[in-house]
Design a protein around this motif. Sequence first.
Motif, mmCIF file in Angstrom:
data_model
loop_
_atom_site.group_PDB
_atom_site.id
_atom_site.type_symbol
_atom_site.label_atom_id
_atom_site.label_comp_id
_atom_site.label_asym_id
_atom_site.label_seq_id
_atom_site.Cartn_x
_atom_site.Cartn_y
_atom_site.Cartn_z
ATOM 1 N N LYS A 39 42.377 30.521 78.552
ATOM 2 C CA LYS A 39 42.747 31.166 77.369
ATOM 3 C C LYS A 39 41.593 31.661 76.463
ATOM 4 O O LYS A 39 41.815 32.726 75.842
ATOM 5 C CB LYS A 39 43.507 29.813 76.487
ATOM 6 N N GLN A 40 40.447 30.994 76.394
ATOM 7 C CA GLN A 40 39.542 31.391 75.457
ATOM 8 C C GLN A 40 38.950 32.657 76.423
ATOM 9 O O GLN A 40 38.397 33.755 75.146
ATOM 10 C CB GLN A 40 38.348 30.438 75.270
ATOM 11 N N ALA A 41 38.679 32.716 77.463
ATOM 12 C CA ALA A 41 38.228 33.878 78.068
ATOM 13 C C ALA A 41 39.053 35.147 77.803
ATOM 14 O O ALA A 41 38.689 36.339 77.480
ATOM 15 C CB ALA A 41 38.038 33.835 79.513
ATOM 16 N N ALA A 42 40.566 34.884 77.945
ATOM 17 C CA ALA A 42 41.390 36.127 77.712
ATOM 18 C C ALA A 42 41.557 36.604 76.602
ATOM 19 O O ALA A 42 41.835 37.630 75.880
ATOM 20 C CB ALA A 42 42.823 35.326 77.947
ATOM 21 N N ASN A 43 40.810 35.614 75.518
ATOM 22 C CA ASN A 43 41.019 36.131 74.035
ATOM 23 C C ASN A 43 39.639 36.624 73.838
ATOM 24 O O ASN A 43 39.360 36.971 72.556
ATOM 25 C CB ASN A 43 41.010 34.779 73.075
ATOM 26 N N GLY A 44 38.855 36.925 74.652
ATOM 27 C CA GLY A 44 37.428 37.664 74.352
ATOM 28 C C GLY A 44 36.533 36.741 74.316
ATOM 29 O O GLY A 44 35.222 37.268 73.784
ATOM 30 N N ASP A 45 36.291 35.437 74.473
ATOM 31 C CA ASP A 45 35.049 34.823 74.272
ATOM 32 C C ASP A 45 34.069 34.755 75.270
ATOM 33 O O ASP A 45 34.348 34.627 76.505
ATOM 34 C CB ASP A 45 35.515 33.342 74.182
#
Length: 340
Positions: A39-45
């Motif tokens: 989820k964090q990766a998909a949000n650009g983290d």
Amino acid sequence: MRSQFIRTWAVLALLALASGAWAQSSPATATRSIATLKKQAANGDAKAQFELGMDYDNGQGVSRDHAEATHWFRKAAEQGNATAQFNLGVAYEAGGQGVPQDYAEAVKWFRKAAEQGDAFNELMLGVVYHNGVDVPKDDAEAVKWWRKAAEQGNAPAQWHLGSAYDYGLGVPQDYTQAAFWYSKAAEKYHATAQYNLGELYRNGQGVPQDYAQAAYWYRKAAEQGLAGAQFLLGNAYDKGEGVPQDYAQAAIWYRKAAEQGFPEAQSILGICYSLGKGVPQDFAEAYFWLDIGAANQLPTGALESAKDARNMIASHLTPTDLSRVQERARKWFEDHSPKK
């Protein structure tokens, strides 16, 4: 006897992976769940993207998938994550990990990471320019990047920079500077730098000639398993240069180098056995080592001498003993040949 530069930068990259330079981070699942990470990766983290790439690459909490790992490394790399940039460069260098093999792209990503001041990537980029892999060979540019990494304390870069000064590659030849940078790397247990520094002391290049210092640095490298240093330490004991003359110690170090396939050590160990010098006289053992040394790419003059000595020693062996030792040598080559 002087060591040369690493000629294949891909090998250096693979060594880096083996030593953990690929990861430079613990698996993400140690601190958060894969679902959270995704989820964090998909949000650009960017950090999460890099860690998710590592998890896919290692098969940690997900099925191993190199293409998916590369996908997330790219996401993080495009946001400026230096380690992800390096990993993406390695993926392009190797090919088959979700991207085609493309040295130009590999160099592009190594450069992006190096330009952020990452010492390992500065080292890598220097090797790329030195070897001329998909970029014009440019030793001056290589030295520029090695210096940046060396000044950050990176021991392989310090060794490379010392070698550049030693051989006059990209900079004027300067043995004093070579000794300076070899010393920096040698103090960090870089075995080849220790060996090179020993050579400078032995030859009085850039430092006062000092056989004791030469033997000291040969020993440091020899104890790390560097065959050339083991041979030269044996030679120091043989001649009494910088250490008390001790033929038994000479034979010990010659054997260590010989067992690693160092041809000069193999031949000299054979001579030691033929003369009973530091070891019990043993003509079968002498023939064995001379036979191996003669077949192992000795320089022309030394090759002929090894063959002559081997053939002379054969006259001291019975046909049965000669056949037995020849079979032993054949088996040694079989065991030490590169595996296909």
